[in-house]
Motif scaffolding. Structure first.
Motif, PDB file in Angstrom:
ATOM      1  N   HIS A   1       0.826  -1.202   0.000  1.00  0.00           N
ATOM      2  CA  HIS A   1       0.000   0.000   0.000  1.00  0.00           C
ATOM      3  C   HIS A   1       0.868   1.265   0.000  1.00  0.00           C
ATOM      4  N   THR A   2       1.930   1.235   0.793  1.00  0.00           N
ATOM      5  CA  THR A   2       2.813   2.395   0.884  1.00  0.00           C
ATOM      6  C   THR A   2       3.496   2.664  -0.452  1.00  0.00           C
ATOM      7  N   CYS A   3       3.896   1.604  -1.143  1.00  0.00           N
ATOM      8  CA  CYS A   3       4.508   1.753  -2.470  1.00  0.00           C
ATOM      9  C   CYS A   3       3.544   2.434  -3.424  1.00  0.00           C
ATOM     10  N   ALA A   4       2.276   2.005  -3.430  1.00  0.00           N
ATOM     11  CA  ALA A   4       1.281   2.593  -4.332  1.00  0.00           C
ATOM     12  C   ALA A   4       1.077   4.066  -4.044  1.00  0.00           C
ATOM     13  N   VAL A   5       0.945   4.419  -2.769  1.00  0.00           N
ATOM     14  CA  VAL A   5       0.723   5.812  -2.393  1.00  0.00           C
ATOM     15  C   VAL A   5       1.934   6.667  -2.761  1.00  0.00           C
ATOM     16  N   ALA A   6       3.137   6.149  -2.501  1.00  0.00           N
ATOM     17  CA  ALA A   6       4.361   6.901  -2.809  1.00  0.00           C
ATOM     18  C   ALA A   6       4.478   7.164  -4.307  1.00  0.00           C
ATOM     19  N   LEU A   7       4.129   6.175  -5.123  1.00  0.00           N
ATOM     20  CA  LEU A   7       4.193   6.360  -6.575  1.00  0.00           C
ATOM     21  C   LEU A   7       3.225   7.443  -7.044  1.00  0.00           C
ATOM     22  N   LEU A   8       2.008   7.421  -6.536  1.00  0.00           N
ATOM     23  CA  LEU A   8       1.023   8.423  -6.927  1.00  0.00           C
ATOM     24  C   LEU A   8       1.439   9.816  -6.468  1.00  0.00           C
ATOM     25  N   ARG A   9       1.971   9.903  -5.256  1.00  0.00           N
ATOM     26  CA  ARG A   9       2.409  11.202  -4.747  1.00  0.00           C
ATOM     27  C   ARG A   9       3.595  11.736  -5.531  1.00  0.00           C
ATOM     28  N   ALA A  10       4.385  10.822  -6.091  1.00  0.00           N
ATOM     29  CA  ALA A  10       5.541  11.248  -6.870  1.00  0.00           C
ATOM     30  C   ALA A  10       5.153  11.696  -8.271  1.00  0.00           C
ATOM     31  N   GLY A  11       3.875  11.579  -8.613  1.00  0.00           N
ATOM     32  CA  GLY A  11       3.407  12.086  -9.896  1.00  0.00           C
ATOM     33  C   GLY A  11       3.217  11.049 -10.973  1.00  0.00           C
ATOM     34  N   HIS A  12       3.390   9.770 -10.652  1.00  0.00           N
ATOM     35  CA  HIS A  12       3.177   8.736 -11.664  1.00  0.00           C
ATOM     36  C   HIS A  12       1.683   8.583 -11.941  1.00  0.00           C
ATOM     37  N   SER A  13       1.368   8.225 -13.167  1.00  0.00           N
ATOM     38  CA  SER A  13      -0.034   8.093 -13.555  1.00  0.00           C
ATOM     39  C   SER A  13      -0.643   6.848 -12.926  1.00  0.00           C
TER      40      SER A  13
ATOM     41  N   LYS B   1       6.440  13.497  -0.820  1.00  0.00           N
ATOM     42  CA  LYS B   1       6.839  13.059  -2.160  1.00  0.00           C
ATOM     43  C   LYS B   1       8.176  12.319  -2.112  1.00  0.00           C
ATOM     44  N   VAL B   2       8.338  11.376  -3.011  1.00  0.00           N
ATOM     45  CA  VAL B   2       9.567  10.586  -3.068  1.00  0.00           C
ATOM     46  C   VAL B   2       9.898  10.349  -4.553  1.00  0.00           C
ATOM     47  N   ASP B   3      11.164  10.344  -4.873  1.00  0.00           N
ATOM     48  CA  ASP B   3      11.588  10.186  -6.256  1.00  0.00           C
ATOM     49  C   ASP B   3      11.605   8.710  -6.641  1.00  0.00           C
ATOM     50  N   PHE B   4      10.622   8.302  -7.410  1.00  0.00           N
ATOM     51  CA  PHE B   4      10.556   6.932  -7.897  1.00  0.00           C
ATOM     52  C   PHE B   4      10.791   6.921  -9.407  1.00  0.00           C
ATOM     53  N   SER B   5      11.544   7.876  -9.911  1.00  0.00           N
ATOM     54  CA  SER B   5      11.657   8.047 -11.355  1.00  0.00           C
ATOM     55  C   SER B   5      12.215   6.818 -12.044  1.00  0.00           C
ATOM     56  N   ALA B   6      13.036   6.043 -11.346  1.00  0.00           N
ATOM     57  CA  ALA B   6      13.640   4.868 -11.968  1.00  0.00           C
ATOM     58  C   ALA B   6      12.872   3.593 -11.666  1.00  0.00           C
TER      59      ALA B   6
END
Length: 285
Positions: free
Chosen positions: A237-249, A277-282
């Motif tokens: 769940h935390t991974c999903a929230v972090a991705l959305l907060r980082a701006g991923h679609s 927010k967290v940088d999940f760009s990679a």
């Protein structure tokens, strides 16, 4: 074509390909059932009273309690998707109706997650600095969004550079996800001779591999003073929230978590734009 038909046409176009035809057919049946029961009978179809009316009409028609809950959950997921599309839908009345139900009666609320700072505290706790089995499990959970049973199945051969083949649970089959090179390196460093990434020194348990890392996970939560409800699945769940907060679609997050239905990903949609927010760009491609 009336307004509800136009809304449904836009919803169908948005979810096309990310939801099975059978699920889409069921969702359309629920959508039409709601508006035929509420929209024609109530002067204010976008109120809590209208939802109560709908539930009462289902009860009078003899629908089982489980079917009523299923219809409510389906309708709520539909309007969550439409909220992302910025469409005028009765989402507030569903939220308000669910809030009036007994605690624990609504399993469709946004799943519990922890702040990314707490996730980092877990991964970089003093006891995790030397790496080890629990550290690898935390990386797969927080960065990969893997379920507990999927973490068990990760093998060294599943890695191809930064790509990881996940042996999916719930019949979803094998799918590939992308991790940052640093995370992939940490997962494979100092591995022993065994074939599994987590507990490579133990490959069999009653004829199959399994390591229950819940006890050491819970011990780490107690050590860091995290809430009692935090569990290994909280990492997903935390991974999903972090991705959305980082701006991923939503579509990217849906692919990364290997959801068979984008409606499942929409459960996290309300967390967009919050702090942390967290940088999940990679992380995803």
């Amino acid at each position: 074509m009336n307004d509800t038909a136009i809304l449904w046409k836009q919803y169908r176009a948005f979810v096309q390909g990310s939801i099975s035809p059978r699920r889409l057919e069921t969702a359309e049946r629920v959508w039409l059932d709601y508006w035929s029961s509420v929209g024609l009978e109530k002067t204010e179809p976008l109120s809590v009273d209208s939802v109560v009316w709908w539930v009462e009409s289902m009860r009078k028609r003899g629908l089982k309690k489980s079917t009523q809950q299923s219809y409510l959950g389906t309708m709520r997921r539909i309007v969550q998707v439409m909220r992302v599309l910025d469409k005028p839908v009765p989402s507030p009345c569903f939220d308000d109706y669910m809030a009036l139900q007994p605690k624990g009666g609504d399993r469709k609320d946004c799943p519990k997650y922890i702040h990314w700072d707490d996730a980092r505290r877990m991964m970089f706790a003093p006891s995790m600095l030397a790496g080890g089995n629990l550290y690898r499990a935390l990386l797969l959970g927080f960065y990969g969004g893997l379920r507990m049973v999927e973490i068990d199945r990760v093998k060294v051969d599943d890695f191809e550079g930064s790509w990881l083949t996940v042996h999916g649970a719930k019949g979803s089959g094998d799918q590939r996800i992308h991790l940052s090179p640093e995370v992939a390196h940490d997962l494979l460093r100092d591995r022993l001779a065994g074939e599994y990434v987590v507990r490579p020194d133990i490959t069999q348990w009653r004829g199959r591999y399994r390591w229950d890392f819940t006890p050491p996970f819970k011990a780490l939560c107690v050590e860091l003073g995290l809430p009692e409800w935090v569990s290994p699945h909280t990492m997903r769940h935390t991974c999903a929230v972090a991705l959305l907060r980082a701006g991923h679609s939503t579509e990217q997050v849906c692919r990364h978590l290997r959801h068979s239905n984008i409606s499942s990903t929409m459960r996290y949609a309300d967390t967009r734009g919050l702090d942390g927010k967290v940088d999940f760009s990679a992380l995803t491609k």
